[in-house]
Design a protein around this motif. Sequence first.
Motif, short mmCIF file in Angstrom:
data_model
loop_
_atom_site.label_atom_id
_atom_site.label_comp_id
_atom_site.label_asym_id
_atom_site.label_seq_id
_atom_site.Cartn_x
_atom_site.Cartn_y
_atom_site.Cartn_z
N GLU A 45 -7.41 -9.40 9.58
CA GLU A 45 -7.83 -9.08 10.94
C GLU A 45 -6.72 -8.43 11.75
O GLU A 45 -6.97 -7.90 12.84
CB GLU A 45 -8.30 -10.35 11.64
CG GLU A 45 -9.54 -11.00 11.01
CD GLU A 45 -9.85 -12.35 11.62
OE1 GLU A 45 -9.06 -12.82 12.48
OE2 GLU A 45 -10.88 -12.94 11.24
N HIS A 46 -5.49 -8.47 11.23
CA HIS A 46 -4.33 -7.92 11.95
C HIS A 46 -3.47 -7.09 11.00
O HIS A 46 -2.30 -7.40 10.75
CB HIS A 46 -3.50 -9.07 12.54
CG HIS A 46 -4.28 -10.01 13.39
ND1 HIS A 46 -4.58 -9.74 14.71
CD2 HIS A 46 -4.86 -11.21 13.11
CE1 HIS A 46 -5.29 -10.74 15.22
NE2 HIS A 46 -5.48 -11.64 14.26
N PRO A 47 -4.03 -5.99 10.47
CA PRO A 47 -3.30 -5.20 9.48
C PRO A 47 -2.02 -4.57 10.03
O PRO A 47 -1.11 -4.24 9.26
CB PRO A 47 -4.31 -4.14 9.05
CG PRO A 47 -5.28 -4.05 10.21
CD PRO A 47 -5.37 -5.43 10.76
N ASP A 48 -1.93 -4.41 11.35
CA ASP A 48 -0.72 -3.84 11.93
C ASP A 48 0.45 -4.81 11.83
O ASP A 48 1.61 -4.39 11.74
CB ASP A 48 -0.94 -3.47 13.41
CG ASP A 48 -1.62 -4.58 14.20
OD1 ASP A 48 -2.17 -5.52 13.58
OD2 ASP A 48 -1.62 -4.49 15.44
N LEU A 49 0.15 -6.11 11.80
CA LEU A 49 1.20 -7.12 11.67
C LEU A 49 1.49 -7.48 10.21
O LEU A 49 2.61 -7.87 9.88
CB LEU A 49 0.81 -8.41 12.41
CG LEU A 49 0.83 -8.39 13.92
CD1 LEU A 49 0.43 -9.75 14.46
CD2 LEU A 49 2.20 -7.98 14.45
N LYS A 53 2.04 -4.22 1.90
CA LYS A 53 3.42 -4.33 1.45
C LYS A 53 4.28 -4.68 2.66
O LYS A 53 4.32 -3.89 3.61
CB LYS A 53 3.90 -3.01 0.81
CG LYS A 53 3.25 -2.69 -0.52
CD LYS A 53 3.91 -1.48 -1.15
CE LYS A 53 3.35 -1.21 -2.54
NZ LYS A 53 4.03 -0.07 -3.19
N PRO A 54 4.87 -5.86 2.70
CA PRO A 54 5.12 -6.81 1.61
C PRO A 54 4.15 -8.00 1.57
O PRO A 54 4.38 -8.95 0.83
CB PRO A 54 6.53 -7.30 1.93
CG PRO A 54 6.55 -7.33 3.42
CD PRO A 54 5.72 -6.16 3.87
N PHE A 55 3.07 -7.98 2.38
CA PHE A 55 2.16 -9.13 2.43
C PHE A 55 1.07 -8.96 1.36
O PHE A 55 -0.09 -8.70 1.67
CB PHE A 55 1.55 -9.25 3.82
CG PHE A 55 2.56 -9.56 4.90
CD1 PHE A 55 3.06 -10.85 5.05
CD2 PHE A 55 3.02 -8.56 5.76
CE1 PHE A 55 4.00 -11.13 6.03
CE2 PHE A 55 3.96 -8.85 6.75
CZ PHE A 55 4.45 -10.13 6.88
N ASP A 56 1.47 -9.13 0.11
CA ASP A 56 0.52 -8.97 -0.99
C ASP A 56 -0.20 -10.29 -1.27
O ASP A 56 0.03 -11.30 -0.60
CB ASP A 56 1.23 -8.43 -2.23
CG ASP A 56 2.31 -9.38 -2.75
OD1 ASP A 56 2.46 -10.50 -2.23
OD2 ASP A 56 3.02 -8.99 -3.70
N GLN A 95 9.14 -7.33 11.76
CA GLN A 95 9.29 -6.50 12.95
C GLN A 95 10.75 -6.32 13.33
O GLN A 95 11.20 -5.21 13.66
CB GLN A 95 8.54 -7.15 14.12
CG GLN A 95 7.02 -7.17 13.97
CD GLN A 95 6.41 -5.79 14.02
OE1 GLN A 95 6.75 -4.98 14.86
NE2 GLN A 95 5.49 -5.54 13.10
N VAL A 96 11.52 -7.39 13.26
CA VAL A 96 12.92 -7.34 13.68
C VAL A 96 13.77 -6.56 12.68
O VAL A 96 14.58 -5.70 13.05
CB VAL A 96 13.48 -8.77 13.86
CG1 VAL A 96 15.00 -8.75 14.04
CG2 VAL A 96 12.82 -9.45 15.06
N ARG A 123 1.37 -8.72 25.47
CA ARG A 123 1.11 -7.29 25.55
C ARG A 123 0.92 -6.70 24.15
O ARG A 123 -0.03 -6.00 23.90
CB ARG A 123 2.26 -6.58 26.26
CG ARG A 123 2.46 -7.01 27.71
CD ARG A 123 3.47 -6.11 28.43
NE ARG A 123 4.77 -6.07 27.76
CZ ARG A 123 5.75 -6.95 27.97
NH1 ARG A 123 5.57 -7.95 28.82
NH2 ARG A 123 6.91 -6.85 27.34
N GLY A 124 1.84 -7.02 23.25
CA GLY A 124 1.78 -6.46 21.91
C GLY A 124 1.10 -7.39 20.92
O GLY A 124 0.84 -8.56 21.21
N PRO A 125 0.82 -6.89 19.71
CA PRO A 125 0.09 -7.69 18.70
C PRO A 125 0.86 -8.91 18.21
O PRO A 125 0.25 -9.95 17.96
CB PRO A 125 -0.16 -6.68 17.57
CG PRO A 125 0.83 -5.58 17.79
CD PRO A 125 1.05 -5.50 19.26
N LEU A 126 2.16 -8.81 18.06
CA LEU A 126 2.92 -9.97 17.59
C LEU A 126 2.86 -11.09 18.62
O LEU A 126 2.66 -12.26 18.27
CB LEU A 126 4.38 -9.57 17.32
CG LEU A 126 5.26 -10.68 16.74
CD1 LEU A 126 4.83 -11.02 15.32
CD2 LEU A 126 6.73 -10.28 16.77
N ALA A 127 3.02 -10.74 19.88
CA ALA A 127 2.97 -11.74 20.94
C ALA A 127 1.56 -12.32 21.09
O ALA A 127 1.38 -13.50 21.40
CB ALA A 127 3.44 -11.13 22.25
#
Length: 294
Positions: A45-49, A53-56, A95-96, A123-127
């Motif tokens: 549901e959150h492919p941007d996060l 790769k690397p979440f296989d 992200q970092v 504001r952003g997806p991670l938050a």
Amino acid sequence: MTGPGTTGPGMTGAGPAGLGAAAELGRTSALAVECARRLAAHAAEHPDLFPAKPFDAGFFQSLGLVGAFGSPWASAGRLWAVNRAALWVFALDLQVDYVAKTRDEVAALAEECLAVAGGAAPRGPLAADLAALRDDLGGDPRWRDQLERVLIAMLQEWDWRESSATPALEEYLANADSCGSSFVNLSHWLYTGDTWTLDHLDVVREASDEVQRYLRLLNDLSTYDREARWGDANALTLGAGRDEVTRRMARHARTAAGLIAPIHATSPRTAVYLERQIGFNTGFYGVSDYWGEL
């Protein structure tokens, strides 16, 4: 289908103790599968996060396993917070370390996440993903404090990398919150902890921090080749020798055992959970790694 040593109708080969142990392993493995499926569905549901790769697939299976074997008595629903917190820490790490290109980007991300932990709108997806976890945990101020420790530690690692600094092992371990283990543990206890654990979080957090230092070094020994390729902070790449790291791991394991031992009398599941963080990961890192290929 049954095979050698199995216990289908009319089959022999395993005694009662072996059967019980095998049944427990089977239940825990099934719990891990269910946790992995839930995590993979959330990530989808959150492919941007959580890019492939690397979440296989192996990543979600690994995360499901560590949660299930840490608390095998729980349901997948009760493990949702610990699994989600671990998943979020990996997203933050990506992200970092790889998405952000400047220190200002990292600092802005940390500032937003800390504000969200305190109740601000994301504001952003991670938050936004963090905000959902915050709401599940009730916004405990100790949770915000633990998150702040993670964010400060990750920013410190950024600075070390950009300046080519080589901190001594003691300074490096003082920054062990960068791996997020204690943040994940606290999330778990706030969601599922018994009354004694919630009333004595200072005691269990002290033990958790010692386990975290052990895991920081275990990860460094086991994933040195990958982290050297990726440019991650690692005790070995920063100049510590393998023998020195191994000795420090033994020291932290002993100290952690001493801190965990009295917890058995008042909250055995909390004690077992902490012991299994050491035991499971020691076995796991001997064979594999959580991350997939980047």
